[in-house]
Design an enzyme around this catalytic site. Structure first.
Site, PDB file in Angstrom:
ATOM      1  N   TYR A 153       0.834  -1.213   0.000  1.00 13.16           N
ATOM      2  CA  TYR A 153       0.000   0.000   0.000  1.00 13.16           C
ATOM      3  C   TYR A 153       0.870   1.266   0.000  1.00 13.16           C
ATOM      4  O   TYR A 153       0.625   2.201  -0.763  1.00 13.16           O
ATOM      5  CB  TYR A 153      -0.900  -0.045   1.234  1.00 13.16           C
ATOM      6  CG  TYR A 153      -1.917   1.056   1.350  1.00 13.16           C
ATOM      7  CD1 TYR A 153      -3.124   0.995   0.664  1.00 13.16           C
ATOM      8  CD2 TYR A 153      -1.688   2.148   2.181  1.00 13.16           C
ATOM      9  CE1 TYR A 153      -4.081   1.992   0.792  1.00 13.16           C
ATOM     10  CE2 TYR A 153      -2.638   3.159   2.319  1.00 13.16           C
ATOM     11  CZ  TYR A 153      -3.830   3.077   1.628  1.00 13.16           C
ATOM     12  OH  TYR A 153      -4.771   4.073   1.761  1.00 13.16           O
ATOM     13  N   LYS A 157       0.951   4.060  -2.930  1.00 14.41           N
ATOM     14  CA  LYS A 157       0.550   5.435  -2.646  1.00 14.41           C
ATOM     15  C   LYS A 157       1.691   6.425  -2.882  1.00 14.41           C
ATOM     16  O   LYS A 157       1.453   7.567  -3.288  1.00 14.41           O
ATOM     17  CB  LYS A 157       0.041   5.542  -1.202  1.00 14.41           C
ATOM     18  CG  LYS A 157      -1.305   4.837  -0.978  1.00 14.41           C
ATOM     19  CD  LYS A 157      -2.396   5.359  -1.897  1.00 14.41           C
ATOM     20  CE  LYS A 157      -3.790   4.978  -1.418  1.00 14.41           C
ATOM     21  NZ  LYS A 157      -4.852   5.457  -2.329  1.00 14.41           N
TER      22      LYS A 157
END
Length: 245
Positions: A153, A157
């Site tokens: 993640y 991001k």
């Protein structure tokens, strides 16, 4: 009704719930017509019905290029243009690197980063022809600092930030702006699944002493989507209550 987006057509991926739903609702309040793209077609349809006749739902898997192209095309055919694209669709598959599978890594990167690239690519192609448009990509503060158990993640991001800046340089001459938002701990269905001790530890890192609400992220997205930010591109705005300043 306020009118920052009056007459404009907005696409929101992952628009059925959470931050995406809040963004869509704020856009409708501000006079926009909205296309909700979501993998959960039923939930997206229910959300569109709740938002009223200014909103429509389209099933979209953001990792499938034809789905994303069709989502943008639906907006242009239905409303005559695409003025704003909000790349928000996401998922988590948290685990330490030792326990994370390659599939868990690839799936999260594919949804967040590839999905955002596809949304940015296809929206910008349509916007270049119009000579205007605003793209807002939803990153995360974890892309700035890295979160334990989120190598997938956090990597995705962080990648969205680089993508946003590179894309902004490519399309600025055509009147298209590309910016990003990095939310911190926001009260959504996804974060409410956190264990109580984990939630408390995250809140302890926030100088403002509370979690954010989806509507507070939506307000910043609205700012970037509207003409209030007409001289901003390639910017990354943190919505974190001061966490990780």
């Amino acid at each position: 009704m306020m009118t920052l987006l009056r007459g404009r057509a907005v696409v929101v991926t992952g628009g059925a719930q959470g931050i995406g739903r809040a963004v869509a609702a704020r856009a409708v309040e501000q006079g926009a017509r909205v296309v909700l793209g979501d993998l959960d077609a039923d939930r997206a349809a229910a959300t569109a019905a709740e938002l009223g006749e200014a909103a429509v739902a389209v099933r979209c898997d953001v990792t499938v290029e034809e789905d994303v192209a069709a989502l943008v095309r639906h907006c242009v055919e239905r409303f005559g243009a695409i003025d704003v694209m909000v790349n928000n669709a996401g998922m988590t598959r948290d685990a330490t690197m030792r326990r994370m599978t390659l599939d868990d890594f690839r799936q999260v990167v594919d949804v967040h980063l590839t999905g955002t690239w596809l949304g940015t690519r296809h929206a910008s192609l349509a916007m270049r022809e119009q000579g205007r448009g605003s793209i807002v990509n939803i990153s995360s503060i974890s892309g700035k600092v890295g979160n334990l158990g989120q190598t997938n993640y956090s990597a995705a991001k962080a990648g969205i930030v680089g993508l946003t800046k590179a894309a902004a340089k490519e399309v600025a001459h055509a009147g298209v702006r590309v910016n990003a938002v990095q939310p911190g701990i926001i009260r959504t269905a996804m974060t409410e699944k956190l264990r109580e001790d984990v939630w408390a530890a995250k809140l302890a890192e926030v100088p403002m002493g509370r979690a954010g609400e989806p509507g507070e992220v939506a307000d910043v997205v609205l700012f970037l989507a509207s003409d209030l930010s007409s001289y901003m591109t390639g910017a990354v705005l943190e919505v974190t209550g001061g966490r990780y300043m």
